[in-house]
Write a protein that holds these residues in place. Structure first.
Motif, mmCIF file in Angstrom:
data_model
loop_
_atom_site.group_PDB
_atom_site.id
_atom_site.type_symbol
_atom_site.label_atom_id
_atom_site.label_comp_id
_atom_site.label_asym_id
_atom_site.label_seq_id
_atom_site.Cartn_x
_atom_site.Cartn_y
_atom_site.Cartn_z
ATOM 1 N N ASP A 66 0.051 8.216 -1.239
ATOM 2 C CA ASP A 66 -1.361 7.895 -0.987
ATOM 3 C C ASP A 66 -1.791 8.171 0.451
ATOM 4 O O ASP A 66 -2.963 8.003 0.776
ATOM 5 N N GLY A 92 7.613 2.651 -1.812
ATOM 6 C CA GLY A 92 6.845 2.745 -3.054
ATOM 7 C C GLY A 92 7.306 3.977 -3.830
ATOM 8 O O GLY A 92 8.412 4.491 -3.613
ATOM 9 N N GLU A 141 -9.607 -1.572 -16.246
ATOM 10 C CA GLU A 141 -8.359 -2.142 -16.777
ATOM 11 C C GLU A 141 -8.353 -3.660 -16.605
ATOM 12 O O GLU A 141 -7.972 -4.407 -17.524
ATOM 13 N N ARG A 190 2.667 -1.073 -8.731
ATOM 14 C CA ARG A 190 1.240 -1.408 -8.539
ATOM 15 C C ARG A 190 0.379 -1.104 -9.768
ATOM 16 O O ARG A 190 -0.555 -1.872 -10.038
ATOM 17 N N PRO A 191 0.632 -0.005 -10.515
ATOM 18 C CA PRO A 191 -0.246 0.256 -11.665
ATOM 19 C C PRO A 191 -0.238 -0.840 -12.725
ATOM 20 O O PRO A 191 -1.106 -0.855 -13.594
ATOM 21 N N LEU A 241 -1.405 3.259 9.112
ATOM 22 C CA LEU A 241 -0.512 4.092 9.930
ATOM 23 C C LEU A 241 -0.928 5.569 9.900
ATOM 24 O O LEU A 241 -0.627 6.323 10.838
ATOM 25 N N SER A 256 11.055 -0.443 5.037
ATOM 26 C CA SER A 256 9.965 -1.109 4.300
ATOM 27 C C SER A 256 10.277 -2.604 4.301
ATOM 28 O O SER A 256 11.414 -2.984 4.587
ATOM 29 N N PRO A 257 9.288 -3.430 3.972
ATOM 30 C CA PRO A 257 9.533 -4.875 4.090
ATOM 31 C C PRO A 257 10.696 -5.368 3.227
ATOM 32 O O PRO A 257 11.449 -6.235 3.653
ATOM 33 N N ALA A 277 9.076 5.876 5.955
ATOM 34 C CA ALA A 277 8.400 4.574 5.996
ATOM 35 C C ALA A 277 7.769 4.315 4.643
ATOM 36 O O ALA A 277 6.914 5.082 4.197
ATOM 37 N N THR A 324 3.581 5.129 3.378
ATOM 38 C CA THR A 324 3.193 3.714 3.379
ATOM 39 C C THR A 324 2.013 3.409 2.462
ATOM 40 O O THR A 324 1.483 2.299 2.485
ATOM 41 N N ASP A 380 -4.104 -5.802 -5.931
ATOM 42 C CA ASP A 380 -3.741 -4.598 -5.183
ATOM 43 C C ASP A 380 -2.262 -4.579 -4.793
ATOM 44 O O ASP A 380 -1.619 -3.541 -4.862
ATOM 45 N N LYS A 391 0.546 4.751 -22.827
ATOM 46 C CA LYS A 391 0.365 4.014 -21.564
ATOM 47 C C LYS A 391 1.548 3.076 -21.322
ATOM 48 O O LYS A 391 2.061 2.962 -20.198
ATOM 49 N N ASN A 434 -3.109 3.694 4.001
ATOM 50 C CA ASN A 434 -2.513 2.741 4.931
ATOM 51 C C ASN A 434 -2.886 3.108 6.369
ATOM 52 O O ASN A 434 -2.941 4.289 6.735
ATOM 53 N N VAL A 456 6.951 -0.355 10.029
ATOM 54 C CA VAL A 456 6.665 0.578 11.130
ATOM 55 C C VAL A 456 5.325 0.165 11.720
ATOM 56 O O VAL A 456 4.332 0.020 11.010
ATOM 57 N N MET A 492 -5.134 9.325 -5.325
ATOM 58 C CA MET A 492 -4.262 8.186 -5.020
ATOM 59 C C MET A 492 -3.752 7.679 -6.350
ATOM 60 O O MET A 492 -4.383 6.842 -7.009
ATOM 61 N N SER A 493 -2.641 8.208 -6.801
ATOM 62 C CA SER A 493 -2.121 7.878 -8.122
ATOM 63 C C SER A 493 -0.606 7.989 -8.097
ATOM 64 O O SER A 493 -0.025 8.732 -7.311
HETATM 65 C C1 LIG Z 1 -4.159 -2.339 -9.847
HETATM 66 C C2 LIG Z 1 -3.754 -0.892 -9.685
HETATM 67 C C3 LIG Z 1 -3.710 -0.068 -10.795
HETATM 68 C C4 LIG Z 1 -3.309 1.263 -10.662
HETATM 69 N N1 LIG Z 1 -3.250 2.038 -11.789
HETATM 70 C C5 LIG Z 1 -2.771 3.284 -11.685
HETATM 71 C C6 LIG Z 1 -2.620 4.074 -12.857
HETATM 72 O O1 LIG Z 1 -2.926 3.639 -13.970
HETATM 73 N N2 LIG Z 1 -2.117 5.323 -12.719
HETATM 74 C C7 LIG Z 1 -1.758 5.826 -11.509
HETATM 75 O O2 LIG Z 1 -1.276 6.976 -11.446
HETATM 76 N N3 LIG Z 1 -1.924 5.114 -10.373
HETATM 77 C C8 LIG Z 1 -2.417 3.856 -10.430
HETATM 78 N N4 LIG Z 1 -2.565 3.119 -9.301
HETATM 79 C C9 LIG Z 1 -2.320 3.762 -7.984
HETATM 80 C C10 LIG Z 1 -0.839 3.785 -7.623
HETATM 81 O O3 LIG Z 1 -0.285 2.501 -7.725
HETATM 82 C C11 LIG Z 1 -0.682 4.318 -6.208
HETATM 83 O O4 LIG Z 1 -1.305 5.574 -6.130
HETATM 84 C C12 LIG Z 1 0.799 4.439 -5.867
HETATM 85 O O5 LIG Z 1 1.378 3.156 -5.804
HETATM 86 C C13 LIG Z 1 0.972 5.188 -4.554
HETATM 87 O O6 LIG Z 1 2.342 5.262 -4.260
HETATM 88 P P1 LIG Z 1 2.807 5.291 -2.745
HETATM 89 O O7 LIG Z 1 4.295 5.330 -2.775
HETATM 90 O O8 LIG Z 1 2.072 6.320 -2.002
HETATM 91 O O9 LIG Z 1 2.330 3.885 -2.113
HETATM 92 P P2 LIG Z 1 2.655 2.398 -2.514
HETATM 93 O O10 LIG Z 1 3.091 2.281 -3.917
HETATM 94 O O11 LIG Z 1 1.460 1.632 -2.060
HETATM 95 O O12 LIG Z 1 3.902 2.025 -1.596
HETATM 96 C C14 LIG Z 1 3.751 1.879 -0.203
HETATM 97 C C15 LIG Z 1 5.041 1.356 0.396
HETATM 98 O O13 LIG Z 1 4.908 1.302 1.800
HETATM 99 C C16 LIG Z 1 5.321 0.030 2.288
HETATM 100 N N5 LIG Z 1 4.648 -0.175 3.541
HETATM 101 C C17 LIG Z 1 3.332 -0.434 3.767
HETATM 102 N N6 LIG Z 1 3.111 -0.520 5.100
HETATM 103 C C18 LIG Z 1 4.291 -0.276 5.703
HETATM 104 C C19 LIG Z 1 4.707 -0.197 7.075
HETATM 105 N N7 LIG Z 1 3.837 -0.382 8.080
HETATM 106 N N8 LIG Z 1 5.997 0.081 7.343
HETATM 107 C C20 LIG Z 1 6.893 0.298 6.329
HETATM 108 N N9 LIG Z 1 6.566 0.232 5.031
HETATM 109 C C21 LIG Z 1 5.280 -0.058 4.737
HETATM 110 C C22 LIG Z 1 4.967 -0.890 1.148
HETATM 111 O O14 LIG Z 1 5.646 -2.118 1.245
HETATM 112 C C23 LIG Z 1 5.421 -0.046 -0.043
HETATM 113 O O15 LIG Z 1 6.821 -0.126 -0.164
HETATM 114 C C24 LIG Z 1 -2.964 1.783 -9.389
HETATM 115 C C25 LIG Z 1 -3.013 0.945 -8.261
HETATM 116 C C26 LIG Z 1 -3.404 -0.365 -8.396
HETATM 117 C C27 LIG Z 1 -3.433 -1.254 -7.161
#
Ligand SMILES: Cc1cc2nc3c(=O)[nH]c(=O)nc-3n(C[C@H](O)[C@H](O)[C@H](O)COP(=O)(O)OP(=O)(O)OC[C@H]3O[C@@H](n4cnc5c(N)ncnc54)[C@H](O)[C@@H]3O)c2cc1C
Length: 402
Positions: free
Chosen positions: A292, A11, A168, A48-49, A259, A40-41, A8, A110, A130, A372, A257, A79, A307-308
């Motif tokens: 995350d 990202g 930032e 996101r960064p 879930l 995923s959607p 699920a 998620t 976000d 960067k 998230n 999901v 959470m990175s």
């Molecule tokens: C403005 C900003 C700046 C950032 N800067 C940095 C940085 O400089 N360095 C760094 O390391 N990190 C940074 N981060 C954090 C980083 O973006 C997150 O830690 C990272 O995106 C986490 O990856 P992930 O795959 O766990 O989740 P996400 O990238 O959040 O992906 C989640 C996925 O799950 C999907 N999803 C959500 N709910 C559901 C559901 N119910 N069913 C199915 N799919 C679902 C979403 O659509 C997406 O595809 C930043 C975040 C933000 C918002």
């Protein structure tokens, strides 16, 4: 009937879980016996960064072809419910309706979302960077400011939160306001932080650089105060101060998230499932948690994943590999990521690059900015849809740090 791994989220963690699972299955020659499905959607990876940046171009690259190249299917949906006992998921389909999907292994990827406390007016009036949609809404609002009658409130932006995203966003904001209002426009950017020092969580060595960059950008800083209310024309602070503004950007904190709460077992204070060394959810057989949504030990010194992106890229590979390894009967790989770095973009001043959990400053200003931009515009993007090249970097011990 093939066995099924369902992931699920698409990202950073979900994408790399899918690629790593496909690699492990291919290495075992069991492509016909195990299906990998990402739910995923959209088949897109939101970067996101970069969502605080002025230009939102290429912030959600398509990964549909990449997934198909390694034999991973994608289903456009959310999901909604995890039935851990029955090993079934209820998925709300983007096309309408719902589907129940049985899994042999489930990977929760998620991600997270911005924490929005119960501050009056926050839901109605605050912007954020976000998610892709909310970053687009902020961008459209900033670009439309020029059409409002000139006023102090129009030309003032308040950024709430002095963490890394707040820093930032605040230091990038003058660049965005000059583009929106004109090079000669007078404007204010005010950063509000409940702590005494913006970026204080990165320690004493980094803090003076953050102060210098904020000063360089002309950002006013209010520390030791909270936003207590937001309305259409301004914010009120716990100090009693009122700042007239039409633009409040909320950056204060992230939560796993929702879930994650449906996965049985222990959670941490930001809603993440406490995972074991292999990223199992220990109380839920057949479920892995990653990105995350998991709190995982990165080393033997007591440090845990942040959470990175940096952690999500590695956590994803390990969870995807292990989910597949359990089904093909190959060894599981423990998660470990002892090297930790941070690189914070600070607008026209440059950037700050630190190494280690004690955040030793290694690069500043233009040198750190170049790094960067390399990280944000190259390293964290999805690879080209070339099966062999993808499998060469989808192994669970692949490390992506400078
Ligand atoms: C403005 C900003 C700046 C950032 N800067 C940095 C940085 O400089 N360095 C760094 O390391 N990190 C940074 N981060 C954090 C980083 O973006 C997150 O830690 C990272 O995106 C986490 O990856 P992930 O795959 O766990 O989740 P996400 O990238 O959040 O992906 C989640 C996925 O799950 C999907 N999803 C959500 N709910 C559901 C559901 N119910 N069913 C199915 N799919 C679902 C979403 O659509 C997406 O595809 C930043 C975040 C933000 C918002």
């Amino acid at each position: 009937m093939p066995q099924k791994i369902v992931i699920a989220g698409s990202g950073f963690a979900g994408l790399w879980a899918a690629l790593a699972a496909a690699r492990t299955i291919a290495l075992a020659g069991k492509q016909d016996e195990i299906d990998v499905l990402v739910v995923s959607p959209t088949p897109k990876l939101v970067i996101r960064p970069r969502l605080y940046e002025a230009e939102l171009d290429n912030m959600n690259p398509d990964i549909g072809e990449l997934l198909a190249t390694v034999g991973v299917q994608h289903l456009a949906g959310f999901v909604e419910k995890i039935d851990a006992d029955a090993r079934k998921l209820k998925v709300m389909l983007v096309a309408g309706g719902s589907e129940t999907i049985a899994y042999d292994r489930f990977v929760l990827a998620t991600g997270s979302q911005l924490y929005r406390p119960n501050v009056p007016g926050l839901a109605e009036h605050a912007f954020d960077a976000d998610q892709f949609d909310s970053a687009q809404a902020l961008d459209a609002h900033l670009k439309a400011l020029i059409r409002q009658p000139e006023s102090t409130a129009r030309n003032t932006v308040v950024v709430a939160g002095g963490g890394l995203t707040g820093l930032e966003a605040a230091t990038e904001m003058p660049i965005r306001l000059r583009a929106a209002l004109g090079e000669e426009a007078a404007f204010r950017v005010v950063l509000i932080d409940t702590a005494d020092t913006p970026g204080g969580s990165l320690g004493d060595e980094a803090a003076p650089y953050f102060a210098e960059a904020l000063d360089f950008a002309g950002v006013e800083v209010r520390t030791g105060v909270r936003v207590t209310a937001i309305d259409a024309t301004g914010v009120t602070l716990s100090s009693g101060e009122r700042i007239e503004t039409h633009t409040v950007m909320w950056t204060a904190g992230m939560r796993a998230n929702a879930l994650a709460a449906q996965v049985p077992g222990e959670k941490d204070e930001i809603g993440r499932v406490v995972g074991d060394a292999y990223l199992h959810a220990p109380a839920a057989s057949g479920i892995f948690v990653t990105g995350d949504t998991v709190r995982a030990a990165t080393d033997e010194l007591g440090n845990v994943s942040a959470m990175s992106c940096q952690h999500a890229l590695s956590l994803g590979r390990v969870a995807g590999h292990n989910a597949a390894a359990e089904l093909v009967g190959s060894p599981l790989h423990p998660y470990s990521q002892p090297k930790y770095v941070t690189c914070v973009d600070l607008g026209d001043w440059g950037a700050l690059y630190t190494e280690g959990w004690d955040r030793q400053v290694r690069l500043t200003r233009a040198e750190a900015k170049a790094l960067k931009q390399e990280i944000n515009r190259v390293w964290i993007y999805p690879p080209a849809a070339d099966r062999d090249a993808v499998f060469a970097v989808a192994n669970p011990d692949f490390v992506i740090v400078p």
